[in-house]
Enzyme design. Sequence first.
Site, short mmCIF file in Angstrom:
data_model
loop_
_atom_site.label_atom_id
_atom_site.label_comp_id
_atom_site.label_asym_id
_atom_site.label_seq_id
_atom_site.Cartn_x
_atom_site.Cartn_y
_atom_site.Cartn_z
N HIS A 413 0.81 -1.22 0.00
CA HIS A 413 0.00 0.00 0.00
C HIS A 413 0.85 1.27 0.00
CE1 HIS A 413 -3.98 1.54 -0.04
NE2 HIS A 413 -4.54 0.56 0.63
N ASP A 417 -2.46 3.57 -4.14
CA ASP A 417 -3.69 3.44 -3.37
C ASP A 417 -4.57 2.36 -3.99
OD1 ASP A 417 -4.76 4.57 -5.66
OD2 ASP A 417 -4.88 6.58 -4.81
#
Length: 442
Positions: A413, A417
């Site tokens: 992450h 996104d």
Amino acid sequence: MPVVREFTLPDLGEGLTGAEVVRWMVEVGEVIVVDQPVVEVETAKAVVEVPCPYGGVVTARFGEVGEEVPVGAPLVTVAVSPGEGVRVSGGGADERPLVGYGVADGPKGARRGRVRMGGTGSPAAAPVAVAPAPAPAAPAVAAPSVVAVISPLVRRMAREHGVDLAALAGSGPHGLIMRADVARAAAGPAPAATVVAGAVAPAAAPAVTPASLADEVVPLRGLRRAVAEKLTRSHREMPAATCWVDADATELMALRAQLNRSAGPKISVLALLARICTVALARFPELNSSVEPDGSAVRRHGAVHLGFAAQGERGLVVPVVRDAQALGTEQLGAELARLTEGARTGALTPAELTGGTFTLNNYGVFGVDGSTPILNHPEAAMLGVGRITPKPWVHEGELAVRQVTQLSFTFDHRVCDGGTAGGFLRFVADCVEQPGMLLRQL
């Protein structure tokens, strides 16, 4: 008088600091030639035969089977006659040889007979000055018989269970001894049947004793230890997330069947998926990346070095297809097949097992639908593909039986996104469902 020379474990490259002794290929007192392999070791990357740059009489060995030997530590000492038995090259007599990777059937150098040495001849004996070898007329000890085993795992399993490999008949190709052969021998012969009044009754099962329920401690060594350390680091350092989607792969399978009806090499499903990955990464380059070691920046890689999970004798490995973005579907298929065979036989080099930038994990070959894998550190993303199986599916407004697969996508992450990850996965799914979309990217 002969001079005793010490041969140490050379630097095997790829940052490796040591190796585990798998099999000694020479005995104390044996005459060897220059560049003859003397020991087989297992590193975190591969199984390696280590050749010795000296020729002469082996006076000592260092390290038991299963023991870790650091780079630079002594392996063997060899009594070398003055002016003979040393490989001479541009770098001098003590230059270390290049080491060939992979499991071979046996020593590449010629074997010689053994000669008697002074003392006990124990492998742990310290190096001592020795007398010249006896004249050629002296009788030589017969060479040991060749056992049809190429896997160090099979040899280790036989040692642990006290199985004599020389007494086994292998069930593999050309009599090759497999792990199943050792397992059957370790289990012992089946209990004899008992005849009572014309009927055959099975013999009573052996009583279970507490000793048979004792715990077994299996050390993490070589590849297994390297994998454990890498997965632990990945799980600790990477904030990974996973998304998934079901996809109708009917058209993809039809395309594969059409391609394989034409002349040329057969195209695998894995090759088609690999081609889809390279196209998808061109659209979403954020996912062909890794976070710098200090966490201060993200490195986006220009080339796609595509790793893929493959099962081999030493466990699960991840071979890497270099510059996959530059290869066509047939070329990808050929390289995937070559690396898969190398993984199966344990013949891959460290260079072929490192340097990946993205991983394709086809866990569908194990008959499962989904998975949330741990990322292959330091890579930032992994595409998982489940089994392709007939399922009820709404197609063009009607219920039909279609070839359906589940696609999962795990990503770091820190590099993107959820919108980027979801866009990548949706594009892959669209290519699986409508493979003609790939023509727009060629």
